[in-house]
Scaffold this active site. Structure first.
Site, PDB file in Angstrom:
ATOM      1  N   ASP A 130       6.905  11.254  66.665  1.00 31.49           N
ATOM      2  CA  ASP A 130       7.218  12.663  66.488  1.00 31.49           C
ATOM      3  C   ASP A 130       6.039  13.384  65.848  1.00 31.49           C
ATOM      4  O   ASP A 130       5.226  12.780  65.140  1.00 31.49           O
ATOM      5  CB  ASP A 130       8.445  12.831  65.584  1.00 31.49           C
ATOM      6  N   LYS A 131       5.970  14.684  66.055  1.00 29.25           N
ATOM      7  CA  LYS A 131       4.876  15.485  65.509  1.00 29.25           C
ATOM      8  C   LYS A 131       4.662  15.212  64.025  1.00 29.25           C
ATOM      9  O   LYS A 131       3.534  15.005  63.574  1.00 29.25           O
ATOM     10  CB  LYS A 131       5.173  16.970  65.729  1.00 29.25           C
TER      11      LYS A 131
END
Length: 302
Positions: A130-131
């Site tokens: 995830d970012k």
């Protein structure tokens, strides 16, 4: 001949296991594999003595839009050889371009670091973070390596360990075994979906307890989107800083103010695609996560 009487597509899969069936079928469809000098369909049977020719030099040409999207973004390369790149991704870096993130992603950085990745599907990226999750991920530099790594992920022989700061007091080690799918209403979120969800299993063990949080080590058997975040939230121990799945704040200003989910992919292990040697890497905690833990250790109970 062992494959006598087999379909051509099945024969190719047997003779060339370094390539996936879907890739071989695509080359057949595009006329890049020839049988006895002519094009052939996958359903055609072979009986031995036929000549198979590959013309795949341009099978995966660098897509102009992909090659032109290279950006000089610093990367922390933990390991690199002719087959692999292992990256320690910082929090805040998106892996793939998408809506709202057309540039400035890990893919853009990889295309600048290794331009040949423009000729590999998804620039060689075989799994994501995830970012706002930091830590290790592996990138394939060749088609053969990419196929091998995807198969390892499917066979669950890639070992991925995370450090996670979960809210509340986790009493004991455990496993969350609950299928995941898209949230029925909020489509950008994932949720536990009993009917039709994809199998998902997370192992977690307690490393350290604080006043209102517990440091866990999580090991993935599967690698679903947001898996650790959703699984820990489902047992009432969401990640510190995870505003998507956390719900109410916990009351400790340090935990409530942490600007991202407190999740770090700290260890990655796999078999090298060329020769099968077991390899493993570890990445230290990023500064923001380490500072938070040090602060909690000094005053664990606010």
């Amino acid at each position: 001949m062992e494959c006598a009487g087999w379909r051509l597509d099945a024969t190719l899969a047997k003779l060339f296991p370094e390539h996936s069936r879907s890739r071989l079928q695509g080359w057949l469809k595009d006329g890049l594999i020839r049988l006895d000098g002519g094009t052939a369909e996958g359903k055609r049977k072979v009986y031995g003595g036929e000549r198979i020719e590959f013309d795949i030099g341009d099978a995966v040409p660098p897509a102009p839009t992909l090659a032109e999207s290279a950006e000089d973004i610093p990367l922390k390369v933990v390991f690199e050889d002719e087959q692999l790149i292992v990256i320690d991704k910082p929090a805040g870096l998106v892996v793939h371009p998408g809506n709202g993130n057309a540039s400035g992603t890990l893919m853009n950085a990889l295309l600048h670091h290794a331009p040949q990745l423009a000729g590999i599907p998804r620039a060689g990226i075989v799994h994501r973070l995830d970012k706002d999750t930091s830590g290790l991920l592996v990138v394939a530099k060749t088609l053969t390596a990419q196929t091998d790594l995807v198969r390892q992920l499917q066979a669950r022989t890639v070992s991925r360990h995370y450090l996670a700061l979960a809210l509340g007091k986790v009493e004991r080690d455990g496993i969350v075994d609950a299928p995941l799918g898209r949230h029925a209403i909020h489509r950008t979120k994932m949720a536990i979906v009993r009917a039709g969800g994809k199998e998902a299993r997370t192992h977690y063990s307690v490393l350290e307890r604080f006043g209102r949080a517990t440091l866990l080590e999580c090991r993935l058997e599967t690698g679903r989107t947001h898996q650790i975040r959703v699984h820990l939230a489902s047992i009432k121990h969401p990640l510190a800083g995870d505003t998507v799945y956390r719900g109410n704040k916990c009351g400790d200003a340090r935990l409530d103010a942490f600007p991202r989910q407190a999740l770090h992919a700290w260890r990655l292990a796999l078999r090298h695609p060329d020769g099968g040697a077991e390899m493993a890497w570890e990445a230290p905690l990023p500064e923001d996560f380490a500072v938070l833990l040090d602060d909690l250790r000094r005053d664990p109970a606010p």
